[in-house]
Enzyme design. Structure first.
Site, short mmCIF file in Angstrom:
data_model
loop_
_atom_site.label_atom_id
_atom_site.label_comp_id
_atom_site.label_asym_id
_atom_site.label_seq_id
_atom_site.Cartn_x
_atom_site.Cartn_y
_atom_site.Cartn_z
N LYS A 64 6.42 10.59 14.25
CA LYS A 64 5.46 10.99 14.22
C LYS A 64 5.39 11.72 12.91
O LYS A 64 6.47 12.43 12.39
CB LYS A 64 5.31 12.10 15.34
CG LYS A 64 4.15 12.32 16.08
CD LYS A 64 3.98 13.41 16.98
CE LYS A 64 3.18 14.56 16.45
NZ LYS A 64 3.31 15.87 17.36
N LYS B 148 5.14 18.11 9.26
CA LYS B 148 5.66 18.72 7.89
C LYS B 148 7.02 19.07 7.87
O LYS B 148 7.81 18.88 7.03
CB LYS B 148 4.92 20.18 7.97
CG LYS B 148 3.48 20.33 7.27
CD LYS B 148 3.27 21.56 6.92
CE LYS B 148 1.80 21.67 6.89
NZ LYS B 148 1.23 22.98 6.66
N HIS C 172 -4.06 14.15 5.00
CA HIS C 172 -3.01 13.42 4.79
C HIS C 172 -3.30 11.88 5.13
O HIS C 172 -4.68 11.61 5.48
CB HIS C 172 -1.93 14.03 5.89
CG HIS C 172 -2.53 14.17 7.41
ND1 HIS C 172 -2.96 13.16 8.15
CD2 HIS C 172 -2.41 15.37 7.85
CE1 HIS C 172 -3.08 13.67 9.17
NE2 HIS C 172 -2.91 14.98 9.23
N CYS D 91 2.58 22.34 24.72
CA CYS D 91 1.54 20.78 24.25
C CYS D 91 2.45 19.88 23.86
O CYS D 91 3.47 20.25 22.84
CB CYS D 91 0.56 21.56 23.27
SG CYS D 91 -0.31 20.08 22.39
N CYS E 225 -3.76 22.41 18.90
CA CYS E 225 -5.00 21.50 19.32
C CYS E 225 -6.29 22.44 19.66
O CYS E 225 -7.45 21.72 19.45
CB CYS E 225 -4.93 20.81 20.71
SG CYS E 225 -3.60 19.64 20.82
N HIS F 136 -5.99 11.60 8.42
CA HIS F 136 -7.34 11.70 7.90
C HIS F 136 -7.77 10.54 7.35
O HIS F 136 -9.09 10.20 7.59
CB HIS F 136 -7.38 12.87 7.17
CG HIS F 136 -6.98 14.15 7.79
ND1 HIS F 136 -6.18 14.98 7.02
CD2 HIS F 136 -6.92 14.90 9.01
CE1 HIS F 136 -5.53 16.10 7.51
NE2 HIS F 136 -6.20 15.94 8.97
N CYS G 290 -3.38 25.51 23.31
CA CYS G 290 -2.58 25.32 22.25
C CYS G 290 -3.40 25.44 21.04
O CYS G 290 -4.40 25.25 20.73
CB CYS G 290 -2.18 23.71 22.35
SG CYS G 290 -1.50 23.38 20.75
N HIS H 97 2.34 19.49 19.55
CA HIS H 97 2.25 20.44 18.69
C HIS H 97 3.80 21.25 19.08
O HIS H 97 4.27 21.31 20.18
CB HIS H 97 1.47 21.53 18.42
CG HIS H 97 0.20 20.71 17.92
ND1 HIS H 97 -0.93 20.50 18.66
CD2 HIS H 97 -0.06 20.62 16.60
CE1 HIS H 97 -1.86 19.68 17.70
NE2 HIS H 97 -1.41 19.94 16.68
N1 MSP Z 1 -11.17 19.23 14.11
C1 MSP Z 1 -10.88 18.38 14.93
C2 MSP Z 1 -12.11 17.20 15.21
C3 MSP Z 1 -13.25 17.95 15.49
S1 MSP Z 1 -14.52 16.69 15.52
C4 MSP Z 1 -15.75 17.20 16.11
C5 MSP Z 1 -9.67 17.74 14.67
N2 MSP Z 1 -9.35 17.77 13.41
S2 MSP Z 1 -8.03 17.14 12.76
O1 MSP Z 1 -7.90 17.54 11.31
O2 MSP Z 1 -6.89 17.28 13.54
O3 MSP Z 1 -8.14 15.61 12.59
C6 MSP Z 1 -7.95 14.80 13.64
C7 MSP Z 1 -8.40 13.41 13.11
O4 MSP Z 1 -7.76 12.93 12.23
C8 MSP Z 1 -7.98 12.37 14.45
O5 MSP Z 1 -8.70 12.20 15.57
C9 MSP Z 1 -7.79 11.05 13.42
O6 MSP Z 1 -9.09 10.79 13.15
C10 MSP Z 1 -7.03 11.65 12.41
N3 MSP Z 1 -5.62 11.28 12.28
C11 MSP Z 1 -4.85 12.78 12.18
N4 MSP Z 1 -3.56 12.15 12.39
C12 MSP Z 1 -3.73 11.03 12.33
C13 MSP Z 1 -2.45 9.67 12.41
N5 MSP Z 1 -1.15 10.17 12.58
N6 MSP Z 1 -3.06 8.42 12.46
C14 MSP Z 1 -4.13 8.27 12.56
N7 MSP Z 1 -5.35 9.06 12.61
C15 MSP Z 1 -4.88 10.53 12.70
O7 MSP Z 1 -9.02 17.25 15.47
#
Ligand code: MSP
Length: 468
Positions: free
Chosen positions: A293, A296, A18, A143, A129, A21, A126, A146
Protein backbone atom coordinates in the site's frame (compact mmCIF):
# COMPACT_ATOMS: atom_id res chain seq x y z
CA UNK A 1 -24.96 17.83 -30.24
CA UNK A 2 -24.75 14.90 -27.82
CA UNK A 3 -23.54 15.92 -24.38
CA UNK A 4 -21.22 13.97 -22.12
CA UNK A 5 -20.44 14.89 -18.51
CA UNK A 6 -17.60 13.07 -16.74
CA UNK A 7 -16.15 13.64 -13.27
CA UNK A 8 -13.28 12.53 -11.05
CA UNK A 9 -13.48 12.54 -7.26
CA UNK A 10 -12.44 15.89 -5.89
CA UNK A 11 -9.23 15.27 -4.00
CA UNK A 12 -8.48 16.14 -0.39
CA UNK A 13 -5.79 18.71 -0.13
CA UNK A 14 -4.20 17.47 3.06
CA UNK A 15 -1.53 16.21 0.73
CA UNK A 16 -0.08 16.99 -2.69
CA UNK A 17 -1.08 14.89 -5.74
CA UNK A 18 0.19 11.32 -5.97
CA UNK A 19 -0.05 8.48 -8.45
CA UNK A 20 -3.43 7.38 -7.04
CA UNK A 21 -5.05 10.74 -7.85
CA UNK A 22 -3.25 10.65 -11.20
CA UNK A 23 -4.76 7.27 -11.96
CA UNK A 24 -8.40 8.40 -11.88
CA UNK A 25 -7.65 11.76 -13.46
CA UNK A 26 -5.80 10.32 -16.46
CA UNK A 27 -8.55 7.72 -16.87
CA UNK A 28 -11.21 10.42 -16.95
CA UNK A 29 -9.16 12.36 -19.47
CA UNK A 30 -8.88 9.36 -21.78
CA UNK A 31 -12.65 8.86 -21.71
CA UNK A 32 -13.32 12.60 -22.15
CA UNK A 33 -11.02 12.70 -25.17
CA UNK A 34 -12.76 9.72 -26.75
CA UNK A 35 -16.11 11.46 -26.48
CA UNK A 36 -14.73 14.67 -27.97
CA UNK A 37 -13.26 12.65 -30.81
CA UNK A 38 -16.72 11.25 -31.42
CA UNK A 39 -17.94 14.82 -31.85
CA UNK A 40 -19.75 15.09 -28.53
CA UNK A 41 -19.85 18.17 -26.35
CA UNK A 42 -17.93 17.20 -23.23
CA UNK A 43 -17.89 18.66 -19.74
CA UNK A 44 -14.97 17.22 -17.77
CA UNK A 45 -14.94 18.21 -14.12
CA UNK A 46 -12.27 17.72 -11.48
CA UNK A 47 -11.24 19.68 -8.41
CA UNK A 48 -10.34 19.73 -4.73
CA UNK A 49 -12.24 18.85 -1.54
CA UNK A 50 -11.24 21.50 0.95
CA UNK A 51 -13.47 21.43 4.03
CA UNK A 52 -13.51 19.14 7.04
CA UNK A 53 -11.45 18.10 9.99
CA UNK A 54 -8.59 16.50 8.07
CA UNK A 55 -7.76 19.58 6.00
CA UNK A 56 -8.20 21.88 9.01
CA UNK A 57 -5.77 19.77 11.07
CA UNK A 58 -3.18 19.71 8.29
CA UNK A 59 -3.37 23.48 7.91
CA UNK A 60 -2.90 23.90 11.64
CA UNK A 61 0.19 21.69 11.59
CA UNK A 62 1.60 23.85 8.83
CA UNK A 63 0.83 26.95 10.90
CA UNK A 64 -1.46 28.46 8.28
CA UNK A 65 -5.02 29.77 8.25
CA UNK A 66 -7.09 27.03 6.65
CA UNK A 67 -8.15 29.05 3.63
CA UNK A 68 -4.61 30.23 3.13
CA UNK A 69 -3.44 26.63 3.24
CA UNK A 70 -6.12 25.61 0.70
CA UNK A 71 -5.11 28.42 -1.63
CA UNK A 72 -1.56 27.15 -1.47
CA UNK A 73 -2.24 23.45 -2.11
CA UNK A 74 -5.20 23.43 -4.50
CA UNK A 75 -3.14 24.98 -7.36
CA UNK A 76 -0.66 22.10 -6.99
CA UNK A 77 -3.39 19.80 -8.27
CA UNK A 78 -4.27 22.08 -11.15
CA UNK A 79 -0.61 22.41 -12.10
CA UNK A 80 -0.07 18.66 -11.95
CA UNK A 81 -3.04 18.05 -14.23
CA UNK A 82 -2.02 20.72 -16.69
CA UNK A 83 1.48 19.29 -16.89
CA UNK A 84 -0.08 15.94 -17.73
CA UNK A 85 -2.18 17.50 -20.47
CA UNK A 86 -5.44 16.73 -18.65
CA UNK A 87 -8.21 18.40 -20.62
CA UNK A 88 -10.50 19.28 -17.72
CA UNK A 89 -13.08 21.94 -18.52
CA UNK A 90 -13.54 23.20 -14.99
CA UNK A 91 -11.66 22.83 -11.72
CA UNK A 92 -14.00 23.10 -8.77
CA UNK A 93 -12.97 24.00 -5.23
CA UNK A 94 -15.47 23.37 -2.45
CA UNK A 95 -14.48 26.67 -0.84
CA UNK A 96 -15.90 28.47 -3.88
CA UNK A 97 -18.83 30.54 -2.52
CA UNK A 98 -20.92 29.58 -5.55
CA UNK A 99 -20.60 25.92 -4.57
CA UNK A 100 -21.21 26.69 -0.90
CA UNK A 101 -24.45 28.46 -1.76
CA UNK A 102 -25.78 25.45 -3.70
CA UNK A 103 -24.81 23.08 -0.89
CA UNK A 104 -26.95 25.21 1.46
CA UNK A 105 -29.87 25.13 -0.97
CA UNK A 106 -29.79 21.37 -1.42
CA UNK A 107 -29.48 20.72 2.29
CA UNK A 108 -32.46 22.99 2.86
CA UNK A 109 -34.49 21.02 0.29
CA UNK A 110 -33.64 17.77 2.05
CA UNK A 111 -34.65 19.34 5.36
CA UNK A 112 -37.89 20.74 3.95
CA UNK A 113 -38.70 17.31 2.62
CA UNK A 114 -38.74 16.04 6.21
CA UNK A 115 -35.64 13.88 5.78
CA UNK A 116 -33.54 15.39 8.56
CA UNK A 117 -33.73 14.90 12.34
CA UNK A 118 -31.50 15.60 15.32
CA UNK A 119 -29.91 12.75 17.26
CA UNK A 120 -26.83 11.85 19.18
CA UNK A 121 -23.93 10.26 17.34
CA UNK A 122 -21.88 7.96 19.48
CA UNK A 123 -19.19 5.85 17.94
CA UNK A 124 -15.95 5.86 16.03
CA UNK A 125 -14.90 8.28 13.34
CA UNK A 126 -11.93 8.05 10.96
CA UNK A 127 -10.37 11.44 10.28
CA UNK A 128 -8.42 9.91 7.38
CA UNK A 129 -11.59 8.84 5.57
CA UNK A 130 -13.73 11.61 7.10
CA UNK A 131 -16.18 8.83 7.81
CA UNK A 132 -18.29 7.48 10.67
CA UNK A 133 -17.13 3.91 11.05
CA UNK A 134 -19.28 0.80 11.17
CA UNK A 135 -18.31 -2.66 12.47
CA UNK A 136 -17.31 -3.82 9.00
CA UNK A 137 -14.82 -0.95 8.57
CA UNK A 138 -12.82 -2.00 11.61
CA UNK A 139 -9.61 -3.99 11.69
CA UNK A 140 -8.19 -4.42 15.21
CA UNK A 141 -10.60 -1.78 16.45
CA UNK A 142 -9.59 0.96 14.02
CA UNK A 143 -10.14 1.95 10.39
CA UNK A 144 -8.33 -0.49 8.11
CA UNK A 145 -7.29 2.20 5.64
CA UNK A 146 -5.54 4.63 7.99
CA UNK A 147 -3.16 4.52 10.97
CA UNK A 148 -4.86 3.79 14.36
CA UNK A 149 -4.51 7.37 15.64
CA UNK A 150 -6.89 8.56 12.90
CA UNK A 151 -9.74 6.60 14.52
CA UNK A 152 -11.30 8.68 17.28
CA UNK A 153 -14.32 8.31 19.59
CA UNK A 154 -17.12 10.76 18.91
CA UNK A 155 -20.12 11.67 20.93
CA UNK A 156 -21.98 14.64 19.56
CA UNK A 157 -25.41 15.93 18.64
CA UNK A 158 -25.76 15.83 14.90
CA UNK A 159 -28.35 16.28 12.26
CA UNK A 160 -29.16 12.95 10.67
CA UNK A 161 -30.37 12.18 7.15
CA UNK A 162 -33.02 9.47 6.66
CA UNK A 163 -30.90 7.34 4.39
CA UNK A 164 -32.84 4.20 5.35
CA UNK A 165 -36.02 5.68 3.86
CA UNK A 166 -34.45 5.58 0.38
CA UNK A 167 -32.90 2.13 0.56
CA UNK A 168 -35.82 0.20 -1.05
CA UNK A 169 -35.92 2.67 -3.95
CA UNK A 170 -32.16 2.46 -4.44
CA UNK A 171 -32.22 -1.36 -4.40
CA UNK A 172 -34.90 -1.28 -7.06
CA UNK A 173 -32.90 1.10 -9.25
CA UNK A 174 -29.79 -1.04 -9.01
CA UNK A 175 -31.59 -4.32 -9.61
CA UNK A 176 -33.25 -3.03 -12.76
CA UNK A 177 -30.85 -3.42 -15.69
CA UNK A 178 -32.26 -0.27 -17.26
CA UNK A 179 -31.59 1.98 -14.28
CA UNK A 180 -28.57 0.25 -12.75
CA UNK A 181 -25.75 2.73 -12.44
CA UNK A 182 -23.02 0.68 -10.73
CA UNK A 183 -20.12 -0.72 -12.75
CA UNK A 184 -18.32 -3.08 -12.82
CA UNK A 185 -20.78 -5.84 -11.95
CA UNK A 186 -18.86 -6.97 -8.85
CA UNK A 187 -19.37 -3.59 -7.22
CA UNK A 188 -23.08 -3.74 -7.88
CA UNK A 189 -23.33 -7.05 -6.01
CA UNK A 190 -21.22 -5.69 -3.16
CA UNK A 191 -23.51 -2.70 -2.72
CA UNK A 192 -26.71 -4.74 -3.02
CA UNK A 193 -25.59 -7.13 -0.33
CA UNK A 194 -24.66 -4.27 1.98
CA UNK A 195 -27.99 -2.54 1.34
CA UNK A 196 -29.92 -5.70 2.07
CA UNK A 197 -27.96 -6.23 5.27
CA UNK A 198 -29.74 -3.28 6.88
CA UNK A 199 -28.72 0.36 6.85
CA UNK A 200 -28.61 3.02 9.52
CA UNK A 201 -29.24 6.70 8.89
CA UNK A 202 -26.19 8.94 8.49
CA UNK A 203 -25.06 12.10 10.14
CA UNK A 204 -24.96 15.08 7.82
CA UNK A 205 -23.54 17.71 10.14
CA UNK A 206 -20.67 18.14 12.56
CA UNK A 207 -20.85 19.94 15.86
CA UNK A 208 -17.20 20.66 16.51
CA UNK A 209 -15.75 21.17 13.07
CA UNK A 210 -15.69 24.87 12.35
CA UNK A 211 -14.07 24.48 8.91
CA UNK A 212 -17.14 23.80 6.82
CA UNK A 213 -20.32 25.24 5.37
CA UNK A 214 -22.82 26.23 8.10
CA UNK A 215 -25.94 24.05 8.18
CA UNK A 216 -28.67 26.35 6.81
CA UNK A 217 -31.12 25.82 9.69
CA UNK A 218 -28.53 25.52 12.48
CA UNK A 219 -25.55 27.85 12.30
CA UNK A 220 -23.86 26.03 15.17
CA UNK A 221 -23.20 23.00 13.02
CA UNK A 222 -21.32 22.62 9.75
CA UNK A 223 -22.27 20.37 6.87
CA UNK A 224 -20.51 16.99 7.04
CA UNK A 225 -17.67 17.19 4.51
CA UNK A 226 -18.96 14.31 2.35
CA UNK A 227 -22.37 15.91 1.87
CA UNK A 228 -20.64 19.10 0.85
CA UNK A 229 -18.19 17.31 -1.47
CA UNK A 230 -20.64 15.08 -3.32
CA UNK A 231 -22.73 18.08 -4.25
CA UNK A 232 -19.77 19.45 -6.29
CA UNK A 233 -20.78 17.27 -9.22
CA UNK A 234 -24.16 18.96 -9.40
CA UNK A 235 -23.20 22.45 -8.22
CA UNK A 236 -20.63 22.91 -11.00
CA UNK A 237 -23.30 22.35 -13.64
CA UNK A 238 -25.45 25.00 -11.97
CA UNK A 239 -22.92 27.80 -11.55
CA UNK A 240 -20.47 27.29 -14.42
CA UNK A 241 -21.89 29.15 -17.36
CA UNK A 242 -23.69 27.10 -19.98
CA UNK A 243 -23.43 23.77 -18.19
CA UNK A 244 -26.94 23.35 -16.72
CA UNK A 245 -27.96 20.84 -19.38
CA UNK A 246 -25.06 18.58 -18.53
CA UNK A 247 -26.81 17.29 -15.41
CA UNK A 248 -27.30 14.35 -14.78
CA UNK A 249 -23.68 13.23 -15.06
CA UNK A 250 -22.94 10.49 -17.57
CA UNK A 251 -20.06 9.02 -15.63
CA UNK A 252 -18.59 9.42 -12.15
CA UNK A 253 -15.16 7.74 -11.99
CA UNK A 254 -13.91 6.81 -8.52
CA UNK A 255 -11.73 4.54 -6.44
CA UNK A 256 -13.10 1.58 -4.51
CA UNK A 257 -12.84 3.12 -1.03
CA UNK A 258 -15.51 5.70 -1.83
CA UNK A 259 -17.98 3.40 -3.56
CA UNK A 260 -20.62 3.60 -0.82
CA UNK A 261 -20.68 7.40 -0.82
CA UNK A 262 -21.08 7.55 -4.58
CA UNK A 263 -23.57 4.77 -5.12
CA UNK A 264 -25.83 5.01 -2.08
CA UNK A 265 -25.49 8.24 -0.12
CA UNK A 266 -25.26 10.47 -3.18
CA UNK A 267 -28.30 8.83 -4.79
CA UNK A 268 -30.37 9.13 -1.61
CA UNK A 269 -29.47 12.81 -1.29
CA UNK A 270 -30.53 13.45 -4.87
CA UNK A 271 -33.75 11.48 -4.49
CA UNK A 272 -34.59 13.52 -1.41
CA UNK A 273 -33.79 16.82 -3.13
CA UNK A 274 -35.73 15.68 -6.20
CA UNK A 275 -32.79 15.96 -8.60
CA UNK A 276 -32.10 13.47 -11.43
CA UNK A 277 -29.60 10.70 -10.66
CA UNK A 278 -26.22 10.26 -12.39
CA UNK A 279 -26.35 7.66 -15.15
CA UNK A 280 -23.26 5.64 -14.36
CA UNK A 281 -20.55 5.23 -11.74
CA UNK A 282 -17.41 3.27 -12.50
CA UNK A 283 -15.34 2.15 -9.53
CA UNK A 284 -11.75 1.06 -10.00
CA UNK A 285 -9.33 -0.73 -7.72
CA UNK A 286 -6.04 0.59 -6.37
CA UNK A 287 -2.44 0.89 -7.40
CA UNK A 288 -0.12 -0.92 -5.05
CA UNK A 289 3.48 0.23 -5.15
CA UNK A 290 5.91 -2.68 -5.44
CA UNK A 291 3.39 -4.92 -3.73
CA UNK A 292 2.61 -2.56 -0.86
CA UNK A 293 0.00 0.00 0.00
CA UNK A 294 1.32 3.46 -0.77
CA UNK A 295 2.04 5.44 2.37
CA UNK A 296 4.15 8.33 3.53
CA UNK A 297 5.67 6.30 6.34
CA UNK A 298 6.85 3.63 3.92
CA UNK A 299 8.28 6.38 1.73
CA UNK A 300 6.91 4.75 -1.42
CA UNK A 301 4.57 7.50 -2.58
CA UNK A 302 5.02 8.20 -6.30
CA UNK A 303 4.18 11.68 -7.52
CA UNK A 304 2.98 12.67 -10.99
CA UNK A 305 6.03 14.91 -11.26
CA UNK A 306 8.38 12.01 -10.61
CA UNK A 307 6.56 10.05 -13.34
CA UNK A 308 6.91 12.90 -15.81
CA UNK A 309 10.58 13.33 -15.05
CA UNK A 310 11.14 9.67 -15.87
CA UNK A 311 8.71 9.06 -18.70
CA UNK A 312 7.57 12.41 -20.07
CA UNK A 313 3.94 13.49 -20.22
CA UNK A 314 2.73 10.98 -22.79
CA UNK A 315 4.88 8.18 -21.42
CA UNK A 316 3.27 8.73 -18.01
CA UNK A 317 -0.21 8.86 -19.48
CA UNK A 318 0.46 5.62 -21.34
CA UNK A 319 1.83 3.78 -18.29
CA UNK A 320 -1.04 4.94 -16.08
CA UNK A 321 -3.64 3.88 -18.61
CA UNK A 322 -1.96 0.61 -19.44
CA UNK A 323 -1.76 -0.43 -15.78
CA UNK A 324 -5.19 0.94 -14.82
CA UNK A 325 -6.55 -1.15 -11.94
CA UNK A 326 -10.00 -2.42 -12.86
CA UNK A 327 -11.38 -5.35 -10.84
CA UNK A 328 -8.14 -6.04 -9.00
CA UNK A 329 -5.39 -3.90 -7.53
CA UNK A 330 -2.54 -3.34 -9.91
CA UNK A 331 1.09 -3.48 -8.89
CA UNK A 332 3.13 -0.53 -10.15
CA UNK A 333 6.56 0.94 -9.48
CA UNK A 334 9.21 3.00 -11.23
CA UNK A 335 11.30 -0.03 -12.26
CA UNK A 336 8.29 -1.91 -13.55
CA UNK A 337 7.25 1.19 -15.49
CA UNK A 338 10.74 1.53 -16.97
CA UNK A 339 10.54 -1.99 -18.37
CA UNK A 340 7.10 -1.39 -19.82
CA UNK A 341 8.12 1.97 -21.27
CA UNK A 342 11.16 0.49 -23.01
CA UNK A 343 9.29 -2.55 -24.28
CA UNK A 344 6.11 -0.90 -25.56
CA UNK A 345 7.10 2.66 -26.35
CA UNK A 346 10.83 2.84 -27.06
CA UNK A 347 11.40 -0.55 -28.68
CA UNK A 348 8.04 -1.14 -30.23
CA UNK A 349 5.95 1.87 -31.22
CA UNK A 350 8.76 4.45 -31.23
CA UNK A 351 11.10 2.22 -33.16
CA UNK A 352 8.44 1.34 -35.74
CA UNK A 353 7.63 4.99 -36.44
CA UNK A 354 11.27 5.90 -36.72
CA UNK A 355 12.08 2.99 -39.10
CA UNK A 356 9.12 3.54 -41.38
CA UNK A 357 9.44 7.30 -41.52
CA UNK A 358 13.11 6.93 -42.51
CA UNK A 359 12.52 4.20 -45.08
CA UNK A 360 9.58 6.02 -46.66
CA UNK A 361 11.03 9.54 -46.54
CA UNK A 362 9.51 11.69 -49.30
CA UNK A 363 6.83 9.13 -50.17
CA UNK A 364 3.43 10.67 -50.97
CA UNK A 365 0.72 9.77 -48.48
CA UNK A 366 -2.96 9.73 -49.25
CA UNK A 367 -4.75 11.77 -46.61
CA UNK A 368 -7.71 9.46 -46.07
CA UNK A 369 -10.12 10.14 -43.25
CA UNK A 370 -9.41 7.94 -40.26
CA UNK A 371 -12.29 6.19 -38.49
CA UNK A 372 -12.62 4.91 -34.95
CA UNK A 373 -12.96 1.14 -34.62
CA UNK A 374 -16.16 0.16 -32.81
CA UNK A 375 -14.31 -2.48 -30.80
CA UNK A 376 -11.83 0.08 -29.45
CA UNK A 377 -14.62 2.48 -28.55
CA UNK A 378 -16.46 -0.26 -26.71
CA UNK A 379 -13.38 -1.22 -24.69
CA UNK A 380 -12.81 2.39 -23.61
CA UNK A 381 -16.49 2.78 -22.72
CA UNK A 382 -16.17 -0.29 -20.54
CA UNK A 383 -13.01 1.21 -18.96
CA UNK A 384 -10.94 -1.73 -20.24
CA UNK A 385 -8.01 0.49 -21.15
CA UNK A 386 -5.42 -2.24 -21.10
CA UNK A 387 -7.39 -4.27 -23.62
CA UNK A 388 -8.08 -1.21 -25.76
CA UNK A 389 -4.36 -0.45 -25.99
CA UNK A 390 -3.58 -4.10 -26.65
CA UNK A 391 -6.12 -4.01 -29.47
CA UNK A 392 -4.24 -1.12 -31.11
CA UNK A 393 -0.85 -2.79 -30.70
CA UNK A 394 -2.05 -6.15 -32.01
CA UNK A 395 -3.91 -4.75 -34.97
CA UNK A 396 -1.58 -2.07 -36.20
CA UNK A 397 1.76 -1.91 -34.40
CA UNK A 398 2.85 -5.52 -33.97
CA UNK A 399 1.45 -6.47 -37.36
CA UNK A 400 3.53 -3.73 -39.01
CA UNK A 401 6.71 -4.80 -37.26
CA UNK A 402 6.05 -8.34 -38.41
CA UNK A 403 5.42 -7.20 -41.96
CA UNK A 404 8.65 -5.19 -42.03
CA UNK A 405 10.67 -8.10 -40.72
CA UNK A 406 9.13 -10.51 -43.18
CA UNK A 407 9.28 -8.29 -46.27
CA UNK A 408 12.53 -6.46 -45.44
CA UNK A 409 11.71 -3.46 -47.70
CA UNK A 410 15.14 -1.94 -46.98
CA UNK A 411 16.62 -4.70 -49.11
CA UNK A 412 14.45 -3.73 -52.08
CA UNK A 413 15.31 -1.09 -54.67
CA UNK A 414 13.64 2.29 -54.16
CA UNK A 415 11.76 1.84 -57.45
CA UNK A 416 10.51 -1.65 -56.62
CA UNK A 417 6.70 -1.30 -56.34
CA UNK A 418 6.69 -3.98 -53.66
CA UNK A 419 8.72 -1.71 -51.41
CA UNK A 420 6.12 1.03 -51.74
CA UNK A 421 3.24 -1.39 -51.11
CA UNK A 422 4.80 -2.69 -47.91
CA UNK A 423 5.62 0.78 -46.66
CA UNK A 424 2.18 2.10 -47.59
CA UNK A 425 0.58 -0.62 -45.55
CA UNK A 426 2.80 0.17 -42.56
CA UNK A 427 2.12 3.89 -42.89
CA UNK A 428 -1.59 3.27 -42.93
CA UNK A 429 -1.34 1.07 -39.85
CA UNK A 430 0.79 3.59 -37.98
CA UNK A 431 -1.67 6.36 -38.75
CA UNK A 432 -4.55 4.27 -37.45
CA UNK A 433 -2.59 3.38 -34.32
CA UNK A 434 -1.80 7.07 -33.70
CA UNK A 435 -5.38 8.10 -34.40
CA UNK A 436 -6.65 5.71 -31.72
CA UNK A 437 -3.83 6.36 -29.27
CA UNK A 438 -4.38 10.12 -29.38
CA UNK A 439 -6.78 9.87 -26.44
CA UNK A 440 -3.96 8.36 -24.38
CA UNK A 441 -0.93 10.16 -25.85
CA UNK A 442 -2.23 13.30 -27.57
CA UNK A 443 1.09 14.98 -28.37
CA UNK A 444 2.87 11.87 -29.57
CA UNK A 445 -0.08 10.92 -31.75
CA UNK A 446 -0.05 14.37 -33.32
CA UNK A 447 3.69 14.14 -33.99
CA UNK A 448 3.22 10.79 -35.67
CA UNK A 449 0.30 11.98 -37.78
CA UNK A 450 2.30 15.07 -38.87
CA UNK A 451 5.14 12.84 -39.91
CA UNK A 452 2.85 11.00 -42.32
CA UNK A 453 0.89 13.93 -43.66
CA UNK A 454 1.11 14.64 -47.43
CA UNK A 455 4.69 13.36 -47.73
CA UNK A 456 6.62 11.26 -45.25
CA UNK A 457 9.07 13.25 -43.14
CA UNK A 458 11.45 11.39 -40.86
CA UNK A 459 11.25 12.15 -37.15
CA UNK A 460 13.79 14.69 -36.01
CA UNK A 461 14.23 13.02 -32.65
CA UNK A 462 13.04 9.66 -31.40
CA UNK A 463 9.58 9.65 -29.85
CA UNK A 464 10.58 7.70 -26.77
CA UNK A 465 14.27 7.66 -25.88
CA UNK A 466 15.22 4.38 -24.24
CA UNK A 467 15.62 4.53 -20.47
CA UNK A 468 18.57 2.75 -18.83
N1 MSP B 1 -12.29 13.92 -1.12
C1 MSP B 1 -12.69 12.58 -1.28
C2 MSP B 1 -13.52 12.40 -2.54
C3 MSP B 1 -14.75 13.25 -2.61
S1 MSP B 1 -15.57 13.07 -4.12
C4 MSP B 1 -17.03 13.80 -3.91
C5 MSP B 1 -11.46 11.70 -1.36
N2 MSP B 1 -10.32 12.29 -1.74
S2 MSP B 1 -8.90 11.55 -1.87
O1 MSP B 1 -7.93 12.60 -2.05
O2 MSP B 1 -8.67 10.67 -0.79
O3 MSP B 1 -8.94 10.79 -3.24
C6 MSP B 1 -9.48 9.52 -3.32
C7 MSP B 1 -9.38 9.04 -4.74
O4 MSP B 1 -8.04 9.09 -5.23
C8 MSP B 1 -9.78 7.59 -4.92
O5 MSP B 1 -11.16 7.39 -4.96
C9 MSP B 1 -9.11 7.27 -6.23
O6 MSP B 1 -9.84 7.89 -7.24
C10 MSP B 1 -7.78 7.98 -6.04
N3 MSP B 1 -6.81 7.13 -5.37
C11 MSP B 1 -6.20 7.37 -4.18
N4 MSP B 1 -5.29 6.38 -3.94
C12 MSP B 1 -5.30 5.50 -4.95
C13 MSP B 1 -4.51 4.39 -5.30
N5 MSP B 1 -3.57 3.90 -4.53
N6 MSP B 1 -4.74 3.83 -6.52
C14 MSP B 1 -5.66 4.32 -7.40
N7 MSP B 1 -6.42 5.37 -7.09
C15 MSP B 1 -6.39 5.87 -5.82
O7 MSP B 1 -11.59 10.51 -1.11
Amino acid sequence: MKKFFITTPIYYINDIPHIGHTCTTVAADVVARLHRLKGEEVFFLTGTDEHGQKVAETAEKEGLEVKEYCDKISPRFQEAWKALNISFDFFIRTTDPRHEKIVGEILQKIYDNGDVYKAKYEGLYCIGCEKFLTETDLIDGHCGLHPPEKTVEKSEDNWFFKLSKYVPQIIKLIEDEKTNYIFPEGKKLEILSKLKGGIRDVSISRENVAWGIPTPWDEKQTVYVWFDALINYYSATQFVEGKKDFWPADLHLLGKEILWFHTVIWQAMLLSANIALPKKTYTHSFYMVDGQKMSKSLGNVISPQQLRENFGTDGTRYLITRSFPTDNDSDVGIDRFKEKYNADLANNLGNLVSRVSKLAEGQIVENTELQLEAEFEKLIDEVKFDQAIQFVFDKWVDSSNLKLNQETPWKLEKEDPKRKTVLDECINNIKLAAFHLQIVMPETAQNILNCFKNTVKPLETGLFPRIK
